[in-house]
Write a protein that holds these residues in place. Sequence first.
Motif, PDB file in Angstrom:
ATOM      1  N   PRO A   1      62.036  42.504   5.142  1.00  0.00           N
ATOM      2  CA  PRO A   1      61.046  43.584   5.081  1.00  0.00           C
ATOM      3  C   PRO A   1      61.562  44.800   4.305  1.00  0.00           C
ATOM      4  CG  PRO A   1      61.131  42.653   7.288  1.00  0.00           C
ATOM      5  CD  PRO A   1      62.264  42.022   6.520  1.00  0.00           C
ATOM      6  N   TYR A   2      60.701  45.368   3.483  1.00  0.00           N
ATOM      7  CA  TYR A   2      60.945  46.593   2.713  1.00  0.00           C
ATOM      8  C   TYR A   2      61.924  46.419   1.550  1.00  0.00           C
ATOM      9  CZ  TYR A   2      58.792  48.596   6.883  1.00  0.00           C
ATOM     10  OH  TYR A   2      57.931  48.874   7.928  1.00  0.00           O
ATOM     11  N   ALA A   3      62.413  45.202   1.299  1.00  0.00           N
ATOM     12  CA  ALA A   3      63.362  45.023   0.195  1.00  0.00           C
ATOM     13  C   ALA A   3      62.707  45.372  -1.143  1.00  0.00           C
ATOM     14  CB  ALA A   3      63.892  43.595   0.177  1.00  0.00           C
ATOM     15  N   HIS A   4      61.546  44.784  -1.414  1.00  0.00           N
ATOM     16  CA  HIS A   4      60.851  45.080  -2.672  1.00  0.00           C
ATOM     17  C   HIS A   4      60.494  46.558  -2.756  1.00  0.00           C
ATOM     18  CE1 HIS A   4      60.041  41.176  -4.631  1.00  0.00           C
ATOM     19  NE2 HIS A   4      60.131  40.677  -3.414  1.00  0.00           N
ATOM     20  N   GLU A   5      59.926  47.095  -1.696  1.00  0.00           N
ATOM     21  CA  GLU A   5      59.462  48.487  -1.715  1.00  0.00           C
ATOM     22  C   GLU A   5      60.615  49.471  -1.930  1.00  0.00           C
ATOM     23  OE1 GLU A   5      56.679  46.150   1.023  1.00  0.00           O
ATOM     24  OE2 GLU A   5      58.805  46.194   0.514  1.00  0.00           O
ATOM     25  N   ALA A   6      61.731  49.222  -1.255  1.00  0.00           N
ATOM     26  CA  ALA A   6      62.873  50.129  -1.377  1.00  0.00           C
ATOM     27  C   ALA A   6      63.443  50.106  -2.789  1.00  0.00           C
ATOM     28  CB  ALA A   6      63.952  49.756  -0.360  1.00  0.00           C
ATOM     29  N   LEU A   7      63.617  48.916  -3.343  1.00  0.00           N
ATOM     30  CA  LEU A   7      64.186  48.813  -4.690  1.00  0.00           C
ATOM     31  C   LEU A   7      63.238  49.397  -5.732  1.00  0.00           C
ATOM     32  CD1 LEU A   7      65.730  45.236  -4.503  1.00  0.00           C
ATOM     33  CD2 LEU A   7      66.967  47.414  -4.526  1.00  0.00           C
TER      34      LEU A   7
ATOM     35  N   SER B   1      82.982  56.176  -0.898  1.00  0.00           N
ATOM     36  CA  SER B   1      81.523  56.131  -1.036  1.00  0.00           C
ATOM     37  C   SER B   1      80.835  56.371   0.300  1.00  0.00           C
ATOM     38  CB  SER B   1      81.098  54.764  -1.582  1.00  0.00           C
ATOM     39  OG  SER B   1      81.758  54.461  -2.784  1.00  0.00           O
ATOM     40  N   TRP B   2      79.514  56.472   0.235  1.00  0.00           N
ATOM     41  CA  TRP B   2      78.700  56.428   1.441  1.00  0.00           C
ATOM     42  C   TRP B   2      78.540  54.967   1.839  1.00  0.00           C
ATOM     43  CZ3 TRP B   2      76.940  60.937   3.716  1.00  0.00           C
ATOM     44  CH2 TRP B   2      77.054  62.096   2.950  1.00  0.00           C
ATOM     45  N   GLY B   3      78.503  54.698   3.139  1.00  0.00           N
ATOM     46  CA  GLY B   3      78.288  53.351   3.627  1.00  0.00           C
ATOM     47  C   GLY B   3      77.124  53.316   4.592  1.00  0.00           C
ATOM     48  N   VAL B   4      76.082  52.541   4.263  1.00  0.00           N
ATOM     49  CA  VAL B   4      74.875  52.478   5.087  1.00  0.00           C
ATOM     50  C   VAL B   4      74.762  51.091   5.702  1.00  0.00           C
ATOM     51  CG1 VAL B   4      72.375  52.727   5.150  1.00  0.00           C
ATOM     52  CG2 VAL B   4      73.737  54.196   3.637  1.00  0.00           C
ATOM     53  N   PHE B   5      74.744  51.039   7.013  1.00  0.00           N
ATOM     54  CA  PHE B   5      74.700  49.790   7.773  1.00  0.00           C
ATOM     55  C   PHE B   5      73.257  49.450   8.118  1.00  0.00           C
ATOM     56  CE2 PHE B   5      75.557  47.835  12.183  1.00  0.00           C
ATOM     57  CZ  PHE B   5      75.667  46.549  11.658  1.00  0.00           C
TER      58      PHE B   5
ATOM     59  N   GLY C   1      63.374  50.294   4.736  1.00  0.00           N
ATOM     60  CA  GLY C   1      62.334  51.301   4.580  1.00  0.00           C
ATOM     61  C   GLY C   1      62.783  52.697   4.987  1.00  0.00           C
ATOM     62  N   GLU C   2      63.923  52.785   5.651  1.00  0.00           N
ATOM     63  CA  GLU C   2      64.427  54.093   6.098  1.00  0.00           C
ATOM     64  C   GLU C   2      65.446  54.702   5.137  1.00  0.00           C
ATOM     65  OE1 GLU C   2      63.999  53.143  10.900  1.00  0.00           O
ATOM     66  OE2 GLU C   2      65.995  53.272   9.977  1.00  0.00           O
ATOM     67  N   ILE C   3      65.694  54.047   4.017  1.00  0.00           N
ATOM     68  CA  ILE C   3      66.745  54.540   3.124  1.00  0.00           C
ATOM     69  C   ILE C   3      66.356  55.874   2.481  1.00  0.00           C
ATOM     70  CG2 ILE C   3      65.954  53.321   1.049  1.00  0.00           C
ATOM     71  CD1 ILE C   3      69.595  53.873   2.260  1.00  0.00           C
ATOM     72  N   GLU C   4      65.065  56.101   2.263  1.00  0.00           N
ATOM     73  CA  GLU C   4      64.645  57.364   1.627  1.00  0.00           C
ATOM     74  C   GLU C   4      65.040  58.568   2.482  1.00  0.00           C
ATOM     75  OE1 GLU C   4      63.510  58.284  -1.142  1.00  0.00           O
ATOM     76  OE2 GLU C   4      62.553  56.593  -2.137  1.00  0.00           O
TER      77      GLU C   4
END
Length: 232
Positions: free
Chosen positions: A104-110, A190-194, A222-225
Motif C-alpha cells: 500500500p502507498y508504494a506507487h503514491e509515495a514514489l 543518514s536518516w533511517g526510517v523504519f 503514506g506517512e513519509i510526507e
Amino acid sequence: MKRLLTIGFDADDTLWHNERFYRLTEARFAEFLADFAEAGHLTERLLQAEKRNLGKYGFGIKGFTLSMIETAIEVTDGQVPASTIRDILDAGREMLDHPVETLPYAHEALEALAGRYRLVMITKGDLFDQERKLAASGLGDYFDAVEIVSDKSRGTYQRIFAAQGEGPDHAMMIGNSLKSDVIPAIEAGSWGVFVPHDLTWAHEYADEPRTEPRFRKITHLGEIEAILEEIG
C-alpha cells in the motif's frame, strides 16, 4: 543547501511483498521432509544453513534453495530421495516466477517524491530476480538509480549516498529491516526510517534505535510526507 536531497528505498517487503513467498515455500519444504523431521526443527536447521551460507551464496532465492537442499541432506543423514531434491528445486523455480504485488502507498509515495528528491532503490538479493521484480512492479520509472548490493552496511550507504547525492548527511533510507536498512544508514550519517512489515526474516531482527535523533518509524509509506515536512 537543501537539508535532504536523496532518498533510498529498500525493495523487498518495503515496496512489494516478498517474505510471504519464503514462508509458503518453507511450509512446502516441511511437507517434503515430514517423514524425517518435524516442521519446527526443520525451520531452525534451515535458518542455520541460510546464515552459514550467506557469505558464499549471498541473499536471495537461489541461496535459499541451496540451503534447503543442504538441510534436507543433513536431516536425512544423506538419505534424501532424489524425488525430494527435485521437488525442492521446483519450489525454488516457482519462487523465481512469483507475481509482484506492491505494498500500500508504494506507487503514491514514489510518485509524490519523484522530481523533488533523487530516488535510489537499494536492495540485496540476486541481480536477475531483483531486476525482474522491479520491472514487474511498475515502479522503475520513479527511480534515478538502482543499486543491487551483496549486503548493506555503514560503508554501503556511505558509498551509495556519496555517488548518488551529496553524501549521507543529506540522505534518508527507508525500509522494513532495522538491521539492514535503518541502523547502518544511521551509522553512516543518514536518516533511517523504519516501515515494519508483518513478516520479517529472523536474520533481519534488531532492536529499534529509539535514542538516535535521525531514527523515525512509520506504519506505511503514506506517512513519509509527514516525516519530510518535520525534517524540512
